[in-house]
Design a protein around this motif. Structure first.
Motif, PDB file in Angstrom:
ATOM      1  N   GLN A 125       0.572  -1.126   0.037  1.00 27.90           N
ATOM      2  CA  GLN A 125       0.051   0.025   0.104  1.00 27.90           C
ATOM      3  C   GLN A 125       0.936   1.284   0.055  1.00 27.90           C
ATOM      4  N   SER A 126       2.058   1.314   0.482  1.00 30.59           N
ATOM      5  CA  SER A 126       2.900   2.329   0.644  1.00 30.59           C
ATOM      6  C   SER A 126       3.731   2.649  -0.738  1.00 30.59           C
ATOM      7  N   GLY A 127       3.627   1.447  -1.470  1.00 33.77           N
ATOM      8  CA  GLY A 127       4.408   1.692  -2.746  1.00 33.77           C
ATOM      9  C   GLY A 127       5.747   0.740  -2.624  1.00 33.77           C
ATOM     10  N   ILE A 128       6.032   0.108  -1.852  1.00 30.92           N
ATOM     11  CA  ILE A 128       7.308  -0.592  -1.831  1.00 30.92           C
ATOM     12  C   ILE A 128       7.180  -1.927  -2.588  1.00 30.92           C
ATOM     13  N   ILE A 129       8.364  -2.084  -3.364  1.00 25.35           N
ATOM     14  CA  ILE A 129       8.203  -3.106  -4.605  1.00 25.35           C
ATOM     15  C   ILE A 129       9.355  -4.313  -4.199  1.00 25.35           C
ATOM     16  N   LYS A 130      10.181  -3.925  -3.421  1.00 24.46           N
ATOM     17  CA  LYS A 130      11.275  -4.660  -3.196  1.00 24.46           C
ATOM     18  C   LYS A 130      11.363  -5.266  -1.695  1.00 24.46           C
ATOM     19  N   ILE A 131      11.011  -6.745  -1.443  1.00 30.07           N
ATOM     20  CA  ILE A 131      10.843  -7.274  -0.373  1.00 30.07           C
ATOM     21  C   ILE A 131      11.354  -8.672  -0.519  1.00 30.07           C
ATOM     22  N   GLY A 132      12.325  -8.869   0.481  1.00 27.74           N
ATOM     23  CA  GLY A 132      12.832 -10.192   0.420  1.00 27.74           C
ATOM     24  C   GLY A 132      12.710 -11.020   1.793  1.00 27.74           C
ATOM     25  N   PHE A 133      12.461 -12.271   1.950  1.00 31.49           N
ATOM     26  CA  PHE A 133      12.336 -12.853   2.970  1.00 31.49           C
ATOM     27  C   PHE A 133      13.831 -13.516   3.620  1.00 31.49           C
ATOM     28  N   VAL A 134      14.193 -13.418   4.803  1.00 32.09           N
ATOM     29  CA  VAL A 134      15.544 -13.836   5.287  1.00 32.09           C
ATOM     30  C   VAL A 134      15.166 -14.971   6.082  1.00 32.09           C
ATOM     31  N   THR A 135      15.838 -15.961   5.877  1.00 36.17           N
ATOM     32  CA  THR A 135      15.891 -17.118   6.673  1.00 36.17           C
ATOM     33  C   THR A 135      17.279 -17.492   7.181  1.00 36.17           C
ATOM     34  N   THR A 136      17.419 -18.350   8.246  1.00 40.86           N
ATOM     35  CA  THR A 136      18.619 -18.472   9.006  1.00 40.86           C
ATOM     36  C   THR A 136      19.229 -19.795   8.613  1.00 40.86           C
ATOM     37  N   GLY A 137      18.394 -20.613   7.793  1.00 41.58           N
ATOM     38  CA  GLY A 137      18.857 -21.825   7.227  1.00 41.58           C
ATOM     39  C   GLY A 137      18.982 -23.053   8.383  1.00 41.58           C
ATOM     40  N   LYS A 138      18.557 -22.583   9.637  1.00 42.13           N
ATOM     41  CA  LYS A 138      18.498 -23.833  10.538  1.00 42.13           C
ATOM     42  C   LYS A 138      17.211 -24.471  10.609  1.00 42.13           C
ATOM     43  N   ASN A 139      17.063 -25.602  10.951  1.00 41.77           N
ATOM     44  CA  ASN A 139      15.830 -26.592  11.046  1.00 41.77           C
ATOM     45  C   ASN A 139      15.112 -26.370  12.050  1.00 41.77           C
TER      46      ASN A 139
END
Length: 139
Positions: A125-139
């Motif tokens: 809604q704010s106009g942000i188009i670049k969003i990435g999800f960060v994971t830690t890689g731990k199970n």
């Protein structure tokens, strides 16, 4: 081999014996098919699969913003606590920049998706188009 009721060839009585010839034919065909295909199924082919390892993506020219969401609902914008309204205001500021920074969203595993979807909706809604999800890689 046919059994008859004794009335002769034209007595009209049905035969009481099962014709097994089609059954034997089908079984022989299946036997031949399995004899041909079984060795092919047992043949092993060695395939070297690639090993995936987590890598970091280089930061684009606009920079990046780390947005963390904890399991209790607390949100952190670059390690400083923010409220929902402050986050929306910061989204608007970041969306106005050229080039836009990438928002790196890091959410705890136990947080409900509903909370993450609210954040994504606010960013859109704010106009942000670049969003990435960060994971830690731990199970």
């Amino acid at each position: 081999m046919a059994m008859s009721s004794g009335g002769g060839a034209n007595s009209g009585a049905p035969m009481s014996e099962i014709n097994v010839t089609p059954l034997v034919d089908v079984m022989l065909v299946l036997l031949i098919i399995f004899m041909i295909t079984a060795p092919l199924a047992a043949h092993q082919i060695k395939v070297e699969l690639p090993i995936a390892s987590p890598t970091t993506n280089p930061v684009q020219n606009g920079g990046s913003v780390d947005l963390a969401v904890r399991n209790n609902g607390a949100m952190y914008w670059n390690d400083s606590p923010v409220t929902q309204n402050e986050m929306r205001a910061r989204f608007a500021v970041e969306a106005a920049k050229n080039p836009q920074p990438e928002i790196h969203l890091r959410a705890d595993r136990s947080i409900r998706f509903k909370e993450v979807s609210k954040i994504l909706a606010d960013a859109k809604q704010s106009g942000i188009i670049k969003i990435g999800f960060v994971t830690t890689g731990k199970n």
